[in-house]
Design an enzyme around this catalytic site. Structure first.
Site, PDB file in Angstrom:
ATOM      1  N   HIS A  25      61.328  94.774  36.348  1.00 29.61           N
ATOM      2  CA  HIS A  25      61.088  93.373  36.014  1.00 29.61           C
ATOM      3  C   HIS A  25      62.147  92.490  36.649  1.00 29.61           C
ATOM      4  CE1 HIS A  25      64.096  94.628  33.025  1.00 29.61           C
ATOM      5  NE2 HIS A  25      64.398  93.348  32.846  1.00 29.61           N
ATOM      6  N   LEU A  26      61.772  91.247  36.899  1.00 31.17           N
ATOM      7  CA  LEU A  26      62.684  90.209  37.344  1.00 31.17           C
ATOM      8  C   LEU A  26      62.614  89.064  36.348  1.00 31.17           C
ATOM      9  CD1 LEU A  26      61.120  91.431  40.084  1.00 31.17           C
ATOM     10  CD2 LEU A  26      62.798  89.976  41.210  1.00 31.17           C
TER      11      LEU A  26
END
Length: 362
Positions: free
Chosen positions: A202-203
């Site tokens: 994830h970012l």
């Protein structure tokens, strides 16, 4: 969690260029289609009480000094956020029994992004050509938000990738910055050992309406052919820059570098922001024609998160400092910030030695 929510389809024609510094003060004007979708959906979910706390206007101050650190007081995040997973290795494998983003509530989904390389930006073409075969990226709320619009970008979450960057993840991150007309929209990544809380790729994306030094400060060339630069200001970082024409190439180059860091068991943090070209003298007021991607190699931190004034991760290395208590927020100065950050980054000698190894492997 199976509901991917509405589809946000886009093409290169949706990218916004020539964003100016003055637009920080015009955040509600001329919002792009991406900004409207993200901010309206995020605000609606805040009204519905889907976050762990209500995020109002955060108390903010810019610390005196050349670094221009932006300090914000966010006590609730320190109290209410989900307990981080126990991370033991930068290359820790994905564990389906631990919390992951396939277990979130469907109501936390904002939309699913997919890019159409050909044709108009439309839901119909995306459903035909994107979700059914081409890669997509799920955008969900971060239930413990740092700032306005704080959301998570999840590239193909059903594939259960661990928290190690891929070219696809980097590409989606850069593209969301280009899709925003707000120069305050940022994207970042924490590796395992770099204060990542969940081992599922994830970012982070969020808005911060203050300029940061990383957007415009001078750089030094390391490898012209690879498009690699050194960010010499404290804390030192590797830097890539793109104006979107070479976006795929830049995404692959970023991952070649982070792959080297993973191979060497070096934790790292990454920050994407509107920025000035790295090859010319710049001023804070200059146009942000492209996107700067900064990568900080850093000291690994495993186990429980440190209880200091702030944790040193993607925001803090970029100059944005979320504080958990009012005393630290009120009393810290630039020297105090640098003293904390210095404990988590490589020394000048260590960075120089790493540079040599990176240039030999790229």
């Amino acid at each position: 969690m199976e509901d991917h929510g509405p589809i946000f389809s886009y093409t290169d024609q949706d990218f916004v260029h020539d964003v100016s510094r003055s637009e920080y003060e015009q955040r509600t004007q001329d919002l792009s289609r991406f900004d409207r979708a993200l901010r309206s959906g995020w605000s609606e979910k805040m009204r519905r009480g889907l976050f762990r706390y209500h995020l109002g206007e955060l108390e903010t101050r810019v610390l005196p000094g050349e670094a221009g650190y932006v300090a914000q007081l966010n006590i609730q995040r320190g109290i209410e956020r989900r307990k981080p997973q126990e991370i033991l290795s930068i290359r820790q494998i994905f564990d389906p029994l631990q919390f992951n983003f396939n277990k979130i509530k469907p109501e936390e989904v904002l939309f699913e992004m997919c890019r159409n390389k050909h044709g108009p930006s439309s839901t119909e073409s995306c459903v035909q050509n994107g979700s059914s075969g081409s890669p997509s990226c799920l955008v969900i709320i971060n239930v413990s938000p740092l700032e306005l619009g704080h959301s998570l970008l999840l590239p193909e979450p059903a594939r259960c990738y661990p928290q190690v960057l891929t070219p696809l993840a980097v590409r989606f991150g850069i593209e969301t910055v280009f899709l925003s007309s707000d120069p305050g929209y940022r994207v970042g990544f924490n590796s395992l050992g770099g204060f990542a809380s969940v081992n599922h790729l994830h970012l982070h994306g969020y808005y911060l309406s203050h300029t940061l030094k990383v957007e415009w400060a001078p750089t030094e060339t390391l490898s012209p052919k690879k498009g690699l630069y050194r960010f010499p200001s404290f804390p030192r970082a590797f830097l890539f820059y793109t104006e979107a024409q070479d976006l795929e190439q830049t995404a692959r180059a970023v991952c070649r570098l982070t792959d080297i860091l993973v191979e060497e068991n070096i934790a790292h943090n990454l920050f994407m922001t509107r920025g000035c070209p790295p090859y010319a003298e710049q001023r804070p007021s200059a146009l942000r024609r492209g996107v700067r991607v900064l990568i900080w190699p850093r000291v690994s931190c495993f186990g429980a998160k440190e209880e200091s004034a702030f944790n040193v991760a993607l925001c803090e290395l970029a100059g944005h400092l979320p504080f958990k208590n009012k005393e630290d927020f009120n009393t810290i100065d630039e020297d105090g910030v640098k003293a904390i950050v210095q404990r988590y980054v490589l020394s000048d000698h260590e960075f120089t030695q790493l540079e040599k190894r990176v240039l030999g492997k790229l």
